[in-house]
Write a protein that holds these residues in place. Structure first.
Motif, short mmCIF file in Angstrom:
data_model
loop_
_atom_site.label_atom_id
_atom_site.label_comp_id
_atom_site.label_asym_id
_atom_site.label_seq_id
_atom_site.Cartn_x
_atom_site.Cartn_y
_atom_site.Cartn_z
N ASP A 5 0.61 -1.64 -0.05
CA ASP A 5 -0.03 -0.04 -0.13
C ASP A 5 0.95 1.27 -0.10
O ASP A 5 0.57 2.32 1.14
CB ASP A 5 -0.62 0.29 1.11
N LEU A 6 1.61 1.58 -0.55
CA LEU A 6 2.50 2.82 -0.68
C LEU A 6 1.68 3.52 -1.50
O LEU A 6 0.96 3.11 -1.89
CB LEU A 6 4.15 2.03 -1.71
N THR A 7 2.23 4.81 -0.80
CA THR A 7 1.73 5.85 -0.92
C THR A 7 1.72 6.14 -3.38
O THR A 7 2.97 6.21 -3.66
CB THR A 7 2.41 6.71 -1.30
N ASP A 8 0.39 6.30 -3.61
CA ASP A 8 -0.14 6.68 -5.14
C ASP A 8 0.40 5.21 -5.85
O ASP A 8 0.60 5.38 -6.91
CB ASP A 8 0.97 7.03 -5.93
N TRP A 9 0.93 3.97 -5.34
CA TRP A 9 0.45 2.88 -6.53
C TRP A 9 -0.88 2.17 -6.14
O TRP A 9 -1.50 2.17 -5.15
CB TRP A 9 1.97 1.85 -5.43
N THR A 10 -1.17 1.59 -7.25
CA THR A 10 -2.52 0.57 -7.56
C THR A 10 -1.99 -0.31 -6.91
O THR A 10 -1.14 -1.61 -7.44
CB THR A 10 -2.55 1.38 -8.39
N ASN A 11 -2.92 -1.29 -6.27
CA ASN A 11 -2.70 -2.73 -6.26
C ASN A 11 -4.52 -2.99 -7.00
O ASN A 11 -4.90 -3.27 -5.33
CB ASN A 11 -2.19 -3.10 -4.95
N PHE A 12 -4.15 -3.92 -7.89
CA PHE A 12 -5.85 -4.08 -8.20
C PHE A 12 -5.46 -5.68 -8.28
O PHE A 12 -4.79 -6.03 -9.70
CB PHE A 12 -6.05 -3.20 -9.42
N ALA A 13 -6.81 -6.11 -8.17
CA ALA A 13 -7.31 -7.99 -8.57
C ALA A 13 -7.99 -7.88 -9.92
O ALA A 13 -9.14 -7.36 -9.09
CB ALA A 13 -7.45 -8.59 -7.22
N GLU A 14 -7.49 -8.24 -10.86
CA GLU A 14 -8.34 -8.47 -11.78
C GLU A 14 -9.52 -8.98 -11.97
O GLU A 14 -10.26 -9.89 -11.54
CB GLU A 14 -8.56 -7.89 -13.88
N GLU A 15 -8.60 -10.33 -11.19
CA GLU A 15 -9.53 -12.43 -11.05
C GLU A 15 -8.62 -12.33 -9.59
O GLU A 15 -7.34 -11.98 -9.73
CB GLU A 15 -8.99 -12.67 -12.11
N GLY A 16 -9.34 -12.97 -9.22
CA GLY A 16 -9.30 -13.20 -7.65
C GLY A 16 -8.94 -11.92 -6.61
O GLY A 16 -9.56 -11.18 -6.52
N THR A 17 -8.66 -12.73 -5.00
CA THR A 17 -8.78 -12.25 -4.03
C THR A 17 -7.95 -10.84 -3.77
O THR A 17 -7.51 -10.47 -2.67
CB THR A 17 -9.98 -12.07 -2.87
N TRP A 18 -6.88 -12.23 -3.49
CA TRP A 18 -5.40 -11.61 -3.25
C TRP A 18 -4.65 -10.23 -4.30
O TRP A 18 -5.13 -10.24 -5.23
CB TRP A 18 -4.62 -13.05 -3.47
N LEU A 19 -3.63 -9.76 -3.01
CA LEU A 19 -3.05 -8.56 -3.90
C LEU A 19 -1.45 -8.89 -3.62
O LEU A 19 -0.82 -9.78 -2.63
CB LEU A 19 -3.59 -7.65 -3.23
N TRP A 20 -0.46 -7.75 -4.77
CA TRP A 20 0.44 -8.33 -4.07
C TRP A 20 1.17 -7.88 -2.62
O TRP A 20 0.40 -7.30 -1.59
CB TRP A 20 1.31 -6.98 -5.44
N ARG A 21 1.87 -8.73 -2.44
CA ARG A 21 2.17 -7.80 -0.91
C ARG A 21 3.85 -7.50 -0.79
O ARG A 21 4.58 -8.18 -1.65
CB ARG A 21 2.60 -9.46 -0.10
N GLU A 22 4.08 -6.82 0.93
CA GLU A 22 5.18 -6.22 1.07
C GLU A 22 5.94 -7.85 1.52
O GLU A 22 5.24 -8.29 2.51
CB GLU A 22 5.12 -5.16 1.71
N LYS A 23 7.31 -7.76 0.92
CA LYS A 23 8.23 -8.56 1.85
C LYS A 23 9.39 -8.49 2.13
O LYS A 23 10.24 -7.27 0.99
CB LYS A 23 8.54 -10.03 0.58
#
Length: 205
Positions: free
Chosen positions: A51-69
Motif C-alpha cells: 500500500d505504498l503511496t500512489d501505487w495501485t494494487n488491483f486484483a482483476e481476478e481473484g482476491t489476493w493482492l501484491w504483498r510487501e516482503k
C-alpha cells in the motif's frame, strides 16, 4: 655489464608494450545516471498488502493482492498464487505517475526473481507494461503496452534476481508502469511466484 644492459633493454620493451595497450578510452569515467524515479521497497512491512503511496494494487481476478516482503533486511514486492484458493489470480501493481517531460532517452531498470515456477506458461507469468492514459483509478480502462522485459523463467534458480534494462519511448507527458501477474491458487502447476525490486528510471543522455 652485459646483464645490466639486457635487463634495461627488456624492461624498456615491456614498458613500451604495456603503454601501447592503453588507450585514451581506458581513462574515460562512465557518466553517473541520476534516477528521476526510484522505488526499492525498503519501507516494506513484511507480509502485508502493498500500500505504498500512489501505487495501485488491483486484483482483476481473484482476491489476493501484491504483498510487501522483506528478507535479510531487503524489501521487495511479491505475488504468489500458492494457497489463494482462486482458480485464476490476475493482479496488477501499478506505479505512481512518472513525468517524462524533458527526458529524450528515458530508460527503465528493475530486477525480478521467481520461485516455485514449475512451467513456463502464460497462465503463470509476469508482464511489464506502460500506459500514457491511466487515470490513476481505472486500470482496465487504460491502454497498456507490453515492454520487452527480462523475466526469469523456470530454469533460473529460485530467488535469483535478474535485471532488465528497457529503453522507453520519449514522450511529453506522464506514464505509469505496471507489473501484471497471472497464476492459479488451485492448479499446483501454475502457482509460482514473482518478486520485483529496485525499479528506477533515468535519462540515457
Amino acid at each position: 655489464m652485459k646483464k645490466i644492459f639486457n635487463f634495461l633493454f627488456t624492461t624498456t620493451i615491456l614498458l613500451s608494450l604495456m603503454t601501447s595497450c592503453i588507450s585514451d578510452d581506458d581513462y574515460v569515467i562512465p557518466p553517473v545516471r541520476i534516477p528521476f524515479f526510484q522505488e526499492d521497497f525498503e519501507t516494506a512491512t513484511n507480509n502485508t498488502n502493498l500500500d505504498l503511496t500512489d501505487w495501485t494494487n488491483f486484483a482483476e481476478e481473484g482476491t489476493w493482492l501484491w504483498r510487501e516482503k522483506t528478507f535479510g533486511g531487503n524489501g521487495y514486492a511479491e505475488f504468489s498464487a500458492f494457497g489463494s484458493g482462486s482458480a485464476s489470480n490476475l493482479v496488477w501493481l501499478v506505479s505512481p505517475s512518472i513525468d517524462l517531460n524533458g527526458y529524450s532517452s528515458p530508460v527503465l531498470k528493475f530486477s525480478v526473481a521467481q520461485h516455485h515456477l514449475d512451467v513456463d506458461s502464460p497462465d503463470n507469468s509476469l508482464e511489464v507494461l506502460i500506459s500514457t492514459d491511466y487515470d490513476g483509478t481505472n486500470v482496465l480502462a487504460a491502454t497498456w503496452t507490453a515492454v520487452n522485459a527480462n523475466i526469469p523463467n523456470s530454469t533460473i534458480s529460485w530467488y535469483q534476481f535478474v535485471k532488465s534494462t528497457v529503453a522507453l519511448p520519449s514522450t511529453n507527458g506522464n506514464i505509469h508502469i505496471a507489473f501484471k501477474f497471472k497464476g492459479s491458487g488451485t492448479n499446483t502447476a501454475l502457482d509460482g511466484a514473482f518478486q520485483v525490486d529496485n525499479i528506477l528510471l533515468y535519462n540515457e543522455n
